[in-house]
Design a protein around this motif. Structure first.
Motif, short mmCIF file in Angstrom:
data_model
loop_
_atom_site.label_atom_id
_atom_site.label_comp_id
_atom_site.label_asym_id
_atom_site.label_seq_id
_atom_site.Cartn_x
_atom_site.Cartn_y
_atom_site.Cartn_z
N ARG G 154 8.85 31.79 63.34
CA ARG G 154 8.16 30.13 62.57
C ARG G 154 8.72 29.59 62.73
O ARG G 154 8.95 28.14 62.89
CB ARG G 154 6.39 30.35 61.85
N VAL G 157 11.56 27.40 64.39
CA VAL G 157 10.95 26.59 65.19
C VAL G 157 10.63 25.50 64.72
O VAL G 157 11.26 24.65 65.10
CB VAL G 157 9.61 27.10 65.81
N ASN G 176 18.55 40.22 64.05
CA ASN G 176 19.51 41.34 64.51
C ASN G 176 19.45 42.33 63.68
O ASN G 176 20.44 43.06 63.92
CB ASN G 176 20.09 40.27 65.37
N GLU G 177 20.21 41.58 62.38
CA GLU G 177 20.63 42.89 61.65
C GLU G 177 19.36 43.92 60.84
O GLU G 177 19.04 44.86 60.85
CB GLU G 177 21.12 42.47 60.09
N LEU G 178 18.36 43.22 61.18
CA LEU G 178 16.64 43.70 60.57
C LEU G 178 16.25 44.69 61.05
O LEU G 178 15.86 45.57 61.54
CB LEU G 178 15.84 43.45 59.76
N VAL G 203 11.96 38.92 67.70
CA VAL G 203 13.72 38.57 67.88
C VAL G 203 14.32 37.89 69.21
O VAL G 203 14.86 36.64 68.62
CB VAL G 203 14.34 40.10 68.15
N LYS G 204 12.90 37.38 69.94
CA LYS G 204 13.75 36.94 71.37
C LYS G 204 13.08 35.48 71.31
O LYS G 204 13.96 34.42 71.93
CB LYS G 204 12.37 37.68 72.36
N LYS G 205 12.51 35.53 70.72
CA LYS G 205 11.67 34.14 69.95
C LYS G 205 12.84 33.19 69.69
O LYS G 205 13.33 31.85 69.78
CB LYS G 205 10.36 33.96 68.90
N GLU G 207 16.18 33.66 69.75
CA GLU G 207 17.06 33.58 70.13
C GLU G 207 17.31 32.57 71.37
O GLU G 207 17.43 32.46 71.79
CB GLU G 207 17.88 35.22 71.05
N GLU G 208 15.39 32.49 71.97
CA GLU G 208 15.76 31.16 72.66
C GLU G 208 15.60 30.38 72.08
O GLU G 208 16.16 29.27 72.49
CB GLU G 208 14.19 31.13 72.94
N VAL G 209 15.25 29.75 70.85
CA VAL G 209 15.43 28.92 69.73
C VAL G 209 17.06 28.89 69.31
O VAL G 209 18.03 27.49 70.01
CB VAL G 209 15.29 28.55 68.77
N VAL G 210 17.88 29.65 69.34
CA VAL G 210 19.12 29.30 69.77
C VAL G 210 20.16 29.25 71.02
O VAL G 210 20.80 28.26 70.90
CB VAL G 210 20.33 31.01 69.05
N TYR G 211 19.25 29.41 72.35
CA TYR G 211 19.83 29.02 73.22
C TYR G 211 20.09 27.96 73.31
O TYR G 211 20.39 27.01 73.82
CB TYR G 211 19.01 30.20 74.31
N ASP G 212 18.33 26.77 72.63
CA ASP G 212 18.26 26.17 73.26
C ASP G 212 19.00 24.84 72.39
O ASP G 212 19.17 24.06 72.31
CB ASP G 212 16.42 25.59 72.92
#
Ligand SMILES: [Mn+2]
Ligand SMILES: [Mn+2]
Lengths: 228, 280, 280, 228, 228, 228, 228, 228
Positions: G154, G157, G176-178, G203-205, G207-212
């Motif tokens: 959260r 975001v 990711n480490e976790l 994790v996925k959520k 990653e999508e933020v980083v992608y954006d």
């Protein structure tokens, strides 16, 4: 922004107060349950063969213990605003039914009559009418009476064991009248209805005792009509 | 196939009853009173359930109506129409109050709680749209004051208060208020998504602030509230997540405005940044 | 805190709507029709739910009334009183039929099924008390024929059937009949226990025969019936067990009649062994 | 004694008949689902970069497959008494919504207009009005339209990928109008309501596409008003 | 009385044997789960920005670990009679799906093709055809493939982050093909159906990634466009 | 693209075959359930006061109906490869338990002995040993026996009502023996364990019947008393 | 009779003592829950757009409130004999997990590292090793860490919304480490396992933020990229 | 990254150890359940008409079997650190209650007195006081006693069947005393409370047996009347 936080603090105030009240009520109710168990222990002796003669003294003892009940109930009344009786009803509902049962049992043992709601209220030192204060809900009164009915079916059985062949017949008349009374009611599918279904078994059990006595010529028709 | 062996037992109930002249028995008399008392209570309960269902339905329709504000040109029209609808709902709540006159409201709470919660949801939604603030319990209750219905004829009214005092109030319980507000958050989330869809950029950010406050409020209350609140908390959290995601998307895409458009954006922003934003 | 970046996008919905003159859009026009259609349906559904609740309550009260037959001297009085009550219930079902006039009854089935099931329970209970047989679905339906309510005024009635044909019927579905009969068994069990308590010895044996038949009937149907039946089967089996136990007790204790009373018993038995026992 | 048994046999007759009908319906519905999946596969190609030019031919192909749909539906109608539509509704409800979606999608691809309930009914060769026979329930029609809306939001995205910057704007106008329509409805807390909540996300997604195009100067205001 | 006792003692033999088998199976399955998690950890690094170059080495490492998998599965086969596969299926079903996913993922990373059931069977050293011995149930194969699909949608996202703008387009084509494949199936089985419903979200997600690349001019039509 | 499509078409073949098998099995199982209900109806008449004399004829009738059972089971066996018994076990498990119960009940009524697994298998014309073909799983056999136990407690009650004071004593001995048998088992399986817990209620119920007879001097020690 | 009564009176002593302990524990736990909610309210302001700058002050404030936590926990320890930790574990388990989450969140906000069990124990002033006294169970520690993971997704975001484009990348690395860490565990415990399954969504959520951010050129590879 | 990995590896050590302990405990508990069933089988014979004379020998046999119980319990104690009793309590709670019941039943059959907690502890070779080691929790002791009460109501019934008309009266006195004892307790614990509610049915059942004997003149006031 302030207002949302304030609003929630305000509501939280309500909730805390409510929780405190419930905590207080729970404590008093626990004390009431304790004393109710004590009264029950006193009255249980009537099921013993030897206990039948002691009925008057046991009833007197029970009535004494009801003093303590009244003290606790007086305490209970101070724990919440009187108009919010039904808000906290669930807390004392069960114990009030037990106490009604005990009061009804004492009165039955003393006079072989059905305790009235007024009498229970008086024994517990509470009100009959909601408007007047902490009162005895009619459904709780009825539930208490039904608990007694099942105790009476047990008493009928144990009376025979103790050699008292007359009591079962008197109990039978009493329970029949009670049953007729309950048939007038329209109950919902609630716990009271379930308890009331149990009454049929009590009536049946007592009828069986009376039958057992009558086929052996042990039953004398009680002077029923008069002593009610 | 069964022997008729019952003749040995005392007598049939039917006969016993006849003998005992049950009709004059004090037990029977008492139970007739109980019968009436119970029937009266059940009837009242049932009437309350029915009114509550009406309150629910009309409140839901008001909410649907209010969602139109994000798509119509004139918000005021919708708000006015919702006022009319909510007046109707309040009249129904007046009927509830009428039924509860002189009763312990807690005794019948379960009968009308769904309707009242839905009303809180509707009225707080309308209030948010109008004022961008959370309606308070007092504000809600203040509008649930009813003048006595006309049915009390001169003859019967003597025993009530002397004159003009025919006022009836309905107090929403804090738990119903909380549960209504919890549901409100779902509607706010829907409104937020719609706003984005309609190109309205301020509303989502305002809504996310507001929802966050409500969320924090509920977290603050935690599990001290009624049990149903805890159940709704999960949905509330999901709604907040959706709103935060929406704001995130707006921000991320906003970061791409090509240089030549930036001037425009900032000037128009300035024009809109002030008035009744004390809310957010 | 958020930049107002939305100016780059086409335009706010509100404006778009104004441009497009939505009010004359065929889509909007179509949806207005849908709105009315849906609201009409929901309103009807809600009215049916309310009538169904009334049917349930009155049927339940009739059942309570009928249980008095084991304790009062004159069974006919109770039956007559129950006739009056059931007439009232049937009138309510007439209202349901009225609502369903011209509709696909299955569409609204969920709205009224609880009430109808409870009515089946009440009417089959009364029928059993009167005739010691299971009422048939036809017999139930035969009494659910209603003459047209008076509200159709001369003006509107022209398009319906010419004259005297203002007949409305309500057909209880087989599944509702089954579910009602399943519940009936609970009431029969209660009646059986009461009968024993009142020293009535024939009724329990009759009831046990009858209940056994119904039980076998349900076993025969097994899981081919509606899902709810399977759920009620367990209760039915318990009720049968209670009734069988009661008969067992009567038999066992009957075995103890002292020798000197046997003569009595057999003579009185003989007198009662014949008439309408074809039922059992 | 006979009568109870007879009664249950009679009821059992009803139940068996009912089960047989359901079995028959299930089979036809399965065939309908199969053909619906085939139509979907045909139409899916419009999401491919290369698929845009082929829209007319794909729509034609889909329309052909709808012939088979009509045959199956004609068969379905024979399986149960027409007045009992809602008794078995749940069986075909889902597939009818899918077929409505497919019909609506074809019509949209062809003319960029919202298919009417009448048109869907015609494509499926069923009725609009319940009284006239096997019909399309309004809620199923609306559900089908909502499925299409979500397919259109996907199409808007893929149009951009395929280099068609105009289509998203047209879709946006179309979806906005649809959204306005839905706002007029009072839905219950049912599956339709849930689907409708999804529409808001479709609208939002399309708006985002339009935004992306406009900030890059790729969006030309479509001639919207006229071509609808 | 003897015979009943004897019979039940005999039956207890059956029951114990069954419980022992299950206990044995559980232990091997636990070991398989452990190694599956290890393989997953190896493959997870492909999502890291730095991980893209290492794909071949990571795949090689994973393939090595599959040796251990084969050893454990060989062990598993010895724990129960081969014809009773379906009696104990639930025990290894879950881990077999995970292993299928891992095998499918390795194969995809290596060759960007869909692993066949034969290949998975070979990697795990089990059979394809039930009659031949411990085999890979078709539904478990499909479930494993669907898990990979969702992993690929994640990979598409992370490829972009890592600056590889080409991979998402290839993944998009691959997933679309897979989707078409699944549309040929008439799925009944509930958990599989549910998983398949998830596939459309993966499809959509990947399309949006491709969209994001397209609108920013970052996407080049992959050269693989021709070979379909 | 071809290969994926082909592969999925091929897989669809597998899935269809499986679904067809299940559909076929379901139909036979339904027929079996129908006939099981008919046998039950025949046997339930033993609870009727008049039914006791008819036990032999009712058993004969039931045995006749078991012919039909055998026909259906023979049919069932043809629906799937015999080694895949456990794959489809859930489909017939319930009905097989019911049929075991019915067979056990018939055998008890005829000979007052516990049916063996071999006998049930023979009545149903199936195998005892899994390796030989379609067999009766031991847990299903036990479940069927437990259903009978509860039917016997009902029979004990109704025997008395019908004036047969001897049968309950014999049932009591039988059930006690059964209970001892079950105590030898180490049950894991949850539903079976739960059923077994019900057995102690049956035991108690029957003991109370015997008690009622004893205290009234109606019970004669059954002749079987000696051989324990 | 005396002895039984005496014995039960004596036992009642035990039961009361137990109930009193539980009552006492409940009260302290309630206070802990209250303070935990207050800490949460303080920390939740980091999700506010304006809250990012205030992180240090908010953490300081939270650390202050942890003093009160320590006082309450010190109080809690006095309520029961230390070796009976697991007897009453359920009472404080939930709040201890919440407090672990809060401690972990504070530590993350301060230093962007994973709090160790030792650190949590120190913050709460409890032990790590059971033998030494009131300690932090390892499963409760893990549960608290997983709660934080979902809070971090959260935060990623909301960081973007607040204009901080760097934080999400750091969060992504951390998570990711976790995730790798958790993959080393063989979790049995059901609620913990379920919580862990939620981690992959986090994790996925993220990653999508980083992608954006990446696709818009807003992400700069964090400096920590090197040390992996 | 290293440290997180290390930490989690370390944690995995904890988790494995815990799982191993639980596995070990489960095995011993299974053996205890087996032997408990054997003791029960021995004691069940007292319900048989012929079994009454054999009570002493059966008790002796049971006491022998308790040797094996003690061996297993000694084994159990070695499986976990003694202070962690409550951590694993749920594993042996059920079987310990069963064993308490069996010990209490043996003692009752031998001496017609209520076994004390000390005696049970001695029979099982465990402690009474928690501090001293593996002990018998007071609630488990009470649960075991309540199981015996229900066994005694069964015994009262079967005594009559076996022609022993005196035992029920003695049991009745014993159970009444027990009931009074329990009435001194303020039970909170839900499962125990529920079991206790069952006691009143046992009391009633036994009273009815005594009634049946009394009304038929079969009951002689037991000589034990005096010593209360
Ligand atoms: Mn809502
Ligand atoms: Mn009923």
């Amino acid at each position: 922004m302030m207002s949302v936080t304030e609003m929630f603090s305000y509501i939280q105030g309500f909730l805390s107060a409510d929780q405190d009240i419930r905590e207080d009520i729970r404590k008093v109710v626990q004390a009431l349950e304790q004393i109710a168990r004590e009264i029950l222990t006193v009255l249980q002796s009537v099921h013993q063969p030897s206990g039948f003669k002691e009925i008057p003294s046991k009833c007197a003892k029970a009535r004494e213990l009801f003093c303590t009940v009244r003290t606790h109930i007086a305490d209970l009344k101070t724990k919440f605003p009187v108009e919010q009786y039904y808000r906290f009803h669930e807390h004392w509902r069960f114990v009030l039914q037990r106490l009604t049962f005990l009061a009804a049992f004492v009165v039955y043992l003393e006079t072989e009559t059905l305790v009235t709601r007024e009498e229970v209220a008086q024994i517990l030192s509470i009100e009959v009418v909601r408007e007047k204060g902490f009162h005895l809900d009619v459904e709780d009164y009825l539930a208490g009476v039904l608990i007694m009915a099942s105790e009476l079916s047990r008493l009928a059985v144990n009376s025979v064991t103790a050699g008292d062949y007359n009591r079962p017949l008197r109990i039978s008349n009493f329970i029949n009248e009670l049953d007729s009374g309950f048939r007038l009611l329209n109950l919902k599918n609630d716990p009271l209805r379930k308890r009331y279904d149990g009454l049929k078994y009590d009536v049946k059990k007592i009828e069986e005792v009376v039958y057992d006595l009558s086929i052996r010529g042990l039953a004398k028709e009680p002077e029923s009509g008069g002593d009610k | 196939m069964s022997k008729r062996e019952g003749e040995g037992c005392p007598k049939r109930r039917a006969e016993a009853v006849q003998d005992g002249d049950m009709t004059s028995s004090p037990v029977i008399a008492a139970f007739k009173v109980f019968q009436q008392e119970l029937d009266t209570k059940h009837d009242k309960y049932e009437r309350l359930v029915k009114i509550s269902r009406d309150v629910t339905i009309e409140s839901k329709r008001t909410i649907f109506l209010l969602h139109r504000v994000t798509s119509v040109p004139d918000v005021e029209d919708v708000l006015k129409e919702s006022d009319v609808k909510l007046d109707g709902v309040r009249q129904k709540i007046g009927q509830i109050a009428e039924e509860l006159r002189g009763e312990d409201i807690n005794q019948f709470h379960r009968a009308f709680t769904p309707g009242v919660q839905e009303y809180v949801e509707a009225v707080s939604f309308q209030h948010y749209i109008r004022h961008r603030t959370l309606i308070s319990l007092e504000e809600i209750n203040a509008r649930l004051v009813f003048m006595k219905a006309e049915k009390v004829d001169p003859k019967g009214s003597a025993d009530s208060l002397p004159m003009g005092a025919q006022v009836l109030t309905f107090q929403v319980m804090p738990s119903d208020y909380l549960l209504g507000v919890a549901d409100l958050t779902g509607e706010l989330m829907r409104m937020c998504i719609s706003s984005v869809g309609n190109g309205d950029i301020d509303t989502p950010f305002q809504l996310s602030q507001f929802l966050r406050q409500i969320h924090d409020g509920f977290s603050y209350i935690g599990n001290t509230g009624p049990y149903e609140v805890s159940k709704k908390l999960h949905t509330l959290r999901q709604s907040l997540g959706k709103v935060e995601d929406a704001c995130y998307t707006l921000r991320v895409r906003g970061s791409e405005i090509p240089k030549h458009m930036l001037a425009d954006v900032f000037s128009s922003r300035a024009a809109l940044i002030d008035p009744d934003e004390g809310v957010a």
